[in-house]
Design a protein around this motif. Sequence first.
Motif, short mmCIF file in Angstrom:
data_model
loop_
_atom_site.label_atom_id
_atom_site.label_comp_id
_atom_site.label_asym_id
_atom_site.label_seq_id
_atom_site.Cartn_x
_atom_site.Cartn_y
_atom_site.Cartn_z
N THR A 331 83.75 7.05 0.70
CA THR A 331 82.84 8.36 0.47
C THR A 331 81.55 7.97 0.67
N LEU A 332 80.86 6.86 0.68
CA LEU A 332 79.53 6.48 1.23
C LEU A 332 79.39 6.78 2.91
N ILE A 333 80.38 6.38 3.21
CA ILE A 333 80.44 6.44 4.82
C ILE A 333 80.33 8.10 5.26
N VAL A 334 81.48 8.92 4.68
CA VAL A 334 81.32 10.11 4.97
C VAL A 334 80.06 11.05 4.50
N VAL A 335 79.78 10.77 3.43
CA VAL A 335 78.66 11.78 2.59
C VAL A 335 77.38 11.48 3.15
N ALA A 336 76.92 10.19 3.48
CA ALA A 336 75.67 9.76 4.10
C ALA A 336 75.13 10.68 5.23
N PRO A 337 75.89 11.01 6.31
CA PRO A 337 75.31 11.97 7.31
C PRO A 337 75.13 13.38 6.56
N LEU A 338 76.00 13.79 5.86
CA LEU A 338 75.94 14.92 5.01
C LEU A 338 74.71 15.02 4.34
N SER A 339 74.24 13.91 3.63
CA SER A 339 73.14 13.89 2.85
C SER A 339 71.84 13.95 3.61
N GLY A 340 71.87 13.51 4.89
CA GLY A 340 70.85 13.98 5.95
C GLY A 340 70.54 15.09 6.22
N ILE A 341 71.76 15.94 6.41
CA ILE A 341 71.71 17.36 6.74
C ILE A 341 71.04 18.13 5.64
N ALA A 342 71.51 17.65 4.35
CA ALA A 342 71.38 18.32 3.02
C ALA A 342 69.81 18.35 2.77
N MET A 343 69.04 17.15 3.01
CA MET A 343 67.92 16.83 2.84
C MET A 343 66.87 17.92 3.69
N ARG A 344 67.46 18.10 4.97
CA ARG A 344 66.52 19.06 5.73
C ARG A 344 66.71 20.42 5.47
N ARG A 345 67.49 20.79 4.80
CA ARG A 345 67.82 22.23 4.22
C ARG A 345 67.41 22.45 2.85
N VAL A 346 67.55 21.39 1.77
CA VAL A 346 67.19 21.64 0.52
C VAL A 346 65.96 21.01 0.12
N GLY A 347 65.82 19.83 0.71
CA GLY A 347 64.70 18.89 0.24
C GLY A 347 65.27 17.59 -0.47
N ALA A 348 64.58 16.65 -0.35
CA ALA A 348 64.84 15.48 -0.69
C ALA A 348 65.13 15.21 -2.34
N ARG A 349 64.24 16.11 -2.90
CA ARG A 349 64.24 16.00 -4.53
C ARG A 349 65.60 16.78 -5.05
N VAL A 350 65.84 17.98 -4.58
CA VAL A 350 66.95 18.63 -4.86
C VAL A 350 68.28 17.49 -4.72
N VAL A 351 68.33 17.10 -3.48
CA VAL A 351 69.64 16.13 -3.34
C VAL A 351 69.47 15.04 -4.29
N VAL A 352 68.29 14.30 -4.58
CA VAL A 352 68.45 13.01 -5.43
C VAL A 352 69.16 13.68 -6.75
N CYS A 353 68.33 14.75 -7.36
CA CYS A 353 68.61 15.39 -8.85
C CYS A 353 70.03 15.65 -8.57
#
Length: 530
Positions: A331-353
């Motif tokens: 899961t870490l391997i697959v979700v890591a790049p998706l996290s990068g995309i998500a941060m660009r779209r919604v922001g780092a704090r939303v992703v962390v939350c």
Amino acid sequence: MSRVNDSKPDGSKSSDRAFEPRRAWLMLAVVTLGTTMVSLDGTIVLLAQPALQADLGASLEQVQWVTAAYLLAVGSLLIVSGGIGDRIGNRWTFLIGVTGFAVSSGLIASVHDINWLIGLRVLQGLSGAVLQPSTMGLLREAFPDDRLDMPIAVRSAAIGISTAAGPVVGGLLVEHVSWRAAFLINIPMGMLTIALGSWIWRGRPASRPTTSFRRGFDVPGALILGTLLFTVFLGVSTVTERGVLDPRSAALIAAAAALAWLFLLREQRAADPLLPPALLRTPPLWAGLLLVISLSFTMIGTLFVISYYVQNQLGLRPVEGGLHVLPLTGTLIVVAPLSGIAMRRVGARVVVCAGLAVTADAVYGLSRLGTHPGSLELSLLLFTLGLGLAPALAGSTKIVVSQVPAPLGGLAGGLHQTGMQIGSGIGIAAMGTMLGSRAEDLLRKALHKAGANSTDQRFVRQAIDDVSVGLHRPLAHTPPALRGTWDELSSSIFMDAMSYALLAGVVVALAGVAVTVPGALAERRGRRDE
């Protein structure tokens, strides 16, 4: 939101520099290799310690110093070495760190005396402290600010994956080769990292810090900060072992407070401070570091406790246990790049939350596991844990890094890794103590209920040690009233203690959510207004 100005002397921003995609992604590969080597070593060594102790005839206290010496060395110098890298060039500190880590690992594998091994672990820790902050500095040099999300997500995933994979790799090496192989594996990894880095940098001059960041080095500040962090890490260990009210614990707490005050005073007066005062007055930076600490507390503390559950409670061999952890790693391997995309779209704090909320839910689910769960149940919970950890790791890193000017990328890496080390140390200490104290309390109550208060204390001590880590083997001097039910009793005590300890991870993760929510809401409003 306050932020330190990261303009270059000519007025341009650091993100305006020429971006070379091919070279930048190759740089990310080098950084990932170096990061993986250090992160993998931490959990591999934990698996190697019992075999190491038996081979070298070491005491339990000496084996504990195998880990403690490394953590004290690396934790004390991360920020200092990050500042050095920003002044002499992160490329050099990275290569020095990788070389030192590989060489010291080879020397450790060759020793036959535990004291020599402990001393070399200090050298390995110093090398790790030089290596780790420079990885973030190199990424800041290779990627402009608006392209950092994906590299940060990949680097964060490498830390999580190697940490989770350590027990599998360590189990294979110790079971089929030797504990020495757990250190020798760093040599080929180090050589590959150096070779790839040298090829990428061939014919290219090392980047130099901008003029405003290369006036000198605050030696007194570095010495004070190194001593402060050493005191903090030693204090965490001492408080866990002796309690807050112990005189030694109280002395270390007082010393840490005094050193922190002295360091802040020094940085305000230094001509070229190690930590610029503007950084020290940046609330988002401190909030980001608090998130890093809470995340590493939950992640490492949970993996520490679950390792006992998988290997001892379920009775799985290291390799079998590793197979159960594959959903987390995958899961870490697959979700890591998706996290990068998500941060660009919604922001780092939303992703962390969101990541911390999912992490808290997964850890709570793990705390409710039974003595013999189905493979699917355990796999789904570890899958969910990876689903939360991947975005939380990437987002918390981005929050810290974004508050530090690009020319101080090494310092940003040092701050982030120091937060990770502090959180990991406190997580293992706190959750380990909760596991042991709960198991001891329940066992003594069971003995009292069975009318076995006068039981041989050698049995009581051994039973506490075994039950605290999920072992249920027959013991000498077991009270007659408990002989027929000992396996069932010890198993139920460990499961109760495990649930109790893991709830600390849930609470800390939810506290991280509470800290992040205001910033996440503000971030969302700001993006809607753009």
